[in-house]
Design an enzyme around this catalytic site. Structure first.
Site, PDB file in Angstrom:
ATOM      1  N   VAL A 100       0.827  -1.202   0.000  1.00 45.46           N
ATOM      2  CA  VAL A 100       0.000   0.000   0.000  1.00 45.46           C
ATOM      3  C   VAL A 100       0.863   1.254   0.000  1.00 45.46           C
ATOM      4  CG1 VAL A 100      -0.278   0.222   2.526  1.00 45.46           C
ATOM      5  CG2 VAL A 100      -2.071   1.062   0.983  1.00 45.46           C
ATOM      6  N   ASP A 176      -6.850  -1.839   5.788  1.00 41.14           N
ATOM      7  CA  ASP A 176      -7.002  -2.681   6.966  1.00 41.14           C
ATOM      8  C   ASP A 176      -5.844  -3.664   7.077  1.00 41.14           C
ATOM      9  OD1 ASP A 176      -7.858  -5.512   5.813  1.00 41.14           O
ATOM     10  OD2 ASP A 176      -8.908  -3.985   4.665  1.00 41.14           O
ATOM     11  N   GLY A 318      -5.576  -6.758   0.708  1.00 44.95           N
ATOM     12  CA  GLY A 318      -6.031  -5.815   1.725  1.00 44.95           C
ATOM     13  C   GLY A 318      -5.105  -4.609   1.765  1.00 44.95           C
ATOM     14  N   GLU A 319      -4.943  -4.059   2.954  1.00 43.11           N
ATOM     15  CA  GLU A 319      -4.082  -2.908   3.229  1.00 43.11           C
ATOM     16  C   GLU A 319      -4.631  -1.601   2.667  1.00 43.11           C
ATOM     17  OE1 GLU A 319      -0.088  -3.490   1.838  1.00 43.11           O
ATOM     18  OE2 GLU A 319       0.190  -5.385   2.905  1.00 43.11           O
ATOM     19  N   GLY A 320      -5.581  -1.660   1.746  1.00 49.52           N
ATOM     20  CA  GLY A 320      -6.037  -0.484   1.016  1.00 49.52           C
ATOM     21  C   GLY A 320      -5.515  -0.448  -0.399  1.00 49.52           C
TER      22      GLY A 320
END
Length: 350
Positions: A100, A176, A318-320
């Site tokens: 990210v 997240d 995830g992570e954005g």
């Protein structure tokens, strides 16, 4: 808890229909065949409705906020990764070494990292420290969170969204991190969509068939144990967590209360958006689905939310990351609406 949520809910208004009509009319007058920019045209109209202006300003600057927390259900061996990885990844985010971070640097998006419920102490990291409790309780055995813990986590997300908008950000992106958070997401998505555990439970970090079957059974056990109706979003957060889901729901509500777009990442954000929708249906007027995750529950969530993803690349990190990838698409859609010439401007007659 109700006071915490209500102060944001009362500020949320449905998308501005007059601004959307004006944006649709402007789209029809731009120097292109009607509808030739496809989904981007509808997206620009939606942003006009979010901001209440036509044409809307370019949604910049933008920031992705990575909410991190751990999950007690990890004790049920639903993931092969140790829980300590959550804290280790926070250090990686803080150092700028995660995917990210790379995507955000490329696309001009700032990054914020929030410890809202990591089990391992991370006091030494240069992040936002807002730990409500060190991970949730095991959702398959008991309620994951108390009423007060849910309220506190929602407030973390909503208050941060408020603060970021005050600081000048005009587009908020969700991120997240939390080992075993797809288990809690599956339970939440099943609750709000009516889908079965088998339909919404996925492989998360890449579990094998046997672990997937076990994980699905854990989700089904939790759904039977708690039996939360879809009309009780706060109780659903109490039953299943997680702290990052509650914070993300608050973050979405905070964005909606401030009339700025929020780009959703994957399945964790989708689960949180279902909570936000149940709390105030108009909150989804301010949501843009950045991508469709490879996790099966995400497609189910997006259908219920009525959102079309901008990117579909089989992402499940995830992570954005998916939200950050989608941000330039949103910016292009708005810039085209604002800066393209109309046929009249260009002296072109039909």
């Amino acid at each position: 808890m109700e006071d915490t949520v209500d102060r944001y809910l009362e500020r949320i208004r449905p998308a501005d229909q007059a601004a959307m009509r004006a944006a649709s009319e402007r789209q029809a007058a731009l120097t292109k065949p009607a509808g030739s920019l496809g989904v981007l045209e509808e997206l620009s109209v939606r942003v006009a409705g979010m901001t209440g202006t036509c044409p809307p300003a370019i949604p910049a600057p933008a920031v992705v906020t990575v909410f991190a927390a751990d999950h007690g259900v990890h004790a049920q061996n639903v993931s092969p990764w140790p829980q300590a990885v959550t804290a280790a990844m926070l250090a990686n985010f803080a150092a700028g070494g995660a995917a990210v971070n790379a995507f955000a640097k490329n696309n001009g998006v700032d990054v914020r990292v929030v410890d809202v419920g990591v089990a391992t102490p991370v006091d030494q990291l240069d992040i936002i420290h807002a730990n409500v409790r060190p991970g949730t309780r095991d959702l398959s055995q008991t309620q994951a969170l108390t009423e007060d813990e849910v309220a506190a986590a929602i407030a973390v997300g909503a208050d941060l969204a408020d603060s970021l908008v005050r600081d000048g950000y005009r587009c908020l992106l969700t991120g997240d991190m939390g080992i075993a958070n797809t288990t809690a997401s599956a339970a939440l998505i099943a609750t709000f969509t009516g889908a079965t555990a088998a339909v919404v439970t996925g492989r998360g970090t890449g579990i094998d068939d046997a672990t997937l079957a076990h994980k699905t059974a854990v989700v089904e056990t939790a759904l039977v144990r708690h039996a939360v109706p879809p009309t009780e979003p706060l109780k659903a957060l109490q039953a299943y967590g997680g702290l990052e889901h509650a914070a993300l729901a608050g973050y979405i509500l905070g964005a909606a209360a401030n009339h700025v777009p929020v780009i959703l990442d994957g399945v964790i954000a989708g689960a949180a958006a279902l909570v936000a929708q149940a709390l105030h249906p108009a909150a989804i007027d301010y949501c843009v689905a950045g991508h469709r995750s490879a996790e099966p529950g995400h497609a189910v969530a997006l259908k219920t939310l009525g959102l079309q993803p901008l990117v579909d690349l089989d992402l499940r990190l995830g992570e954005g990351t998916g939200a950050v990838l989608a941000y330039p698409i949103l910016s292009c859609a708005v810039r085209a609406l604002a800066e393209m010439a109309t046929f009249e401007d260009a002296g072109i007659t039909s």
